[in-house]
Design a protein around this motif. Sequence first.
Motif, mmCIF file in Angstrom:
data_model
loop_
_atom_site.group_PDB
_atom_site.id
_atom_site.type_symbol
_atom_site.label_atom_id
_atom_site.label_comp_id
_atom_site.label_asym_id
_atom_site.label_seq_id
_atom_site.Cartn_x
_atom_site.Cartn_y
_atom_site.Cartn_z
ATOM 1 N N THR A 187 -2.453 -11.255 9.339
ATOM 2 C CA THR A 187 -1.208 -10.668 8.850
ATOM 3 C C THR A 187 -0.451 -10.056 10.022
ATOM 4 O O THR A 187 -1.012 -9.292 10.816
ATOM 5 C CB THR A 187 -1.500 -9.598 7.791
ATOM 6 N N THR A 189 2.681 -7.712 11.161
ATOM 7 C CA THR A 189 3.624 -6.686 10.706
ATOM 8 C C THR A 189 4.973 -6.937 11.358
ATOM 9 O O THR A 189 5.095 -6.975 12.592
ATOM 10 C CB THR A 189 3.116 -5.286 11.058
ATOM 11 N N ALA A 192 7.846 -1.578 10.001
ATOM 12 C CA ALA A 192 7.070 -0.503 9.380
ATOM 13 C C ALA A 192 7.945 0.742 9.272
ATOM 14 O O ALA A 192 8.812 0.996 10.122
ATOM 15 C CB ALA A 192 5.811 -0.205 10.195
ATOM 16 N N ARG A 218 4.919 -9.965 2.550
ATOM 17 C CA ARG A 218 4.335 -8.837 1.814
ATOM 18 C C ARG A 218 5.135 -7.570 2.116
ATOM 19 O O ARG A 218 5.337 -7.215 3.283
ATOM 20 C CB ARG A 218 2.879 -8.631 2.190
ATOM 21 N N GLN A 220 4.903 -3.556 1.321
ATOM 22 C CA GLN A 220 3.881 -2.592 0.892
ATOM 23 C C GLN A 220 4.441 -1.181 0.964
ATOM 24 O O GLN A 220 5.088 -0.793 1.943
ATOM 25 C CB GLN A 220 2.638 -2.710 1.774
ATOM 26 N N LEU A 222 4.481 2.716 1.540
ATOM 27 C CA LEU A 222 3.780 3.612 2.467
ATOM 28 C C LEU A 222 3.821 5.061 1.992
ATOM 29 O O LEU A 222 2.824 5.784 2.095
ATOM 30 C CB LEU A 222 4.390 3.496 3.866
ATOM 31 N N SER A 290 6.622 -1.099 4.377
ATOM 32 C CA SER A 290 6.426 -1.974 5.536
ATOM 33 C C SER A 290 6.603 -3.417 5.089
ATOM 34 O O SER A 290 6.343 -3.764 3.933
ATOM 35 C CB SER A 290 5.041 -1.776 6.152
ATOM 36 N N SER A 292 5.501 -7.345 6.158
ATOM 37 C CA SER A 292 4.603 -8.166 6.973
ATOM 38 C C SER A 292 4.603 -9.592 6.433
ATOM 39 O O SER A 292 5.148 -9.875 5.357
ATOM 40 C CB SER A 292 3.187 -7.588 6.975
#
Length: 294
Positions: A187, A189, A192, A218, A220, A222, A290, A292
């Motif tokens: 994966t 990134t 972020a 993806r 996600q 945080l 984030s 990725s």
Amino acid sequence: MSNLKTIIATLILGSSSVALADTNFSFKASAHTSWGTPTTVPTVRDHRFSTTAYRPMVRGTWISLAEPMSGNAHLRLQSQAQLNQIRIQSASGASYISHVSVRFMDGTRQSITLNKWVDGRNPMLQFSLDRSARVDRILIQGSAHGRRGSYQVFGYGTRMAEAPMPPVYQPPVYQPPVFQPPIYQPTVTLAAGLNFFGTTGRKFVAVDQNLGRFSTIRVQGLSGHTRIQRIEVRFANGYEQTLDAVNRTLLPGQVLDIPLDAAGGSLMRQISVFTNDGYTPVQTLTGEVSVSAF
């Protein structure tokens, strides 16, 4: 006299005892035989082994005996076929065929006098042989009209073709499954700590094309609460993929996976993440996410 009476009395008594001993015994016997009498016992036949022999089949066909030729010709045949007809067919121009001699494998001969032309108007001469047999050679006496006159010789015969053999049972061959180890794809990134405070509700993430091709994006959470309304992906080949109705609020640790379309070639150039329509300023604090790819 007394002796005579004694003898007569003895004879009378003996005949009486014999008559009393007669029992009238009789015996009668008869026998009957017949062929083909029906029986209730079943007849069993074994059909596992067929008594029919697999013999070659005979097929009739026209066989080319030589390449086109002109004038006189001497053909030596190597064919195993049994011929019963001969055909002389015009290949080009005009040819005059006067006589044909056929020699069979057993040494006998057959002579045919034709004295005919083969050309465009009369393209072939055909005649039958005395019998169906293998031919050793054919002698043709002819001449060409000009330099372009040529003809070709064919024979109609029977070829021995192998008959199909009975089917043979082939047990299935077990093919064990081939184990394919999973391909590990790390994966990467791309961004972020994204938040939408002080923006018009969208964030742009540039993607370095040197990172290679990916199949999934993806997003996600945080921190805080971050609402994702729409995501747009632009590929290097000009194709665009848009997900309008995402409408998902991400909490810390929650993920949103988006498969990429194959039409884009999986080589991305830019990702746009929207928290609203992309035109309304965001004046309150939002969570962070984030982005990725893998």
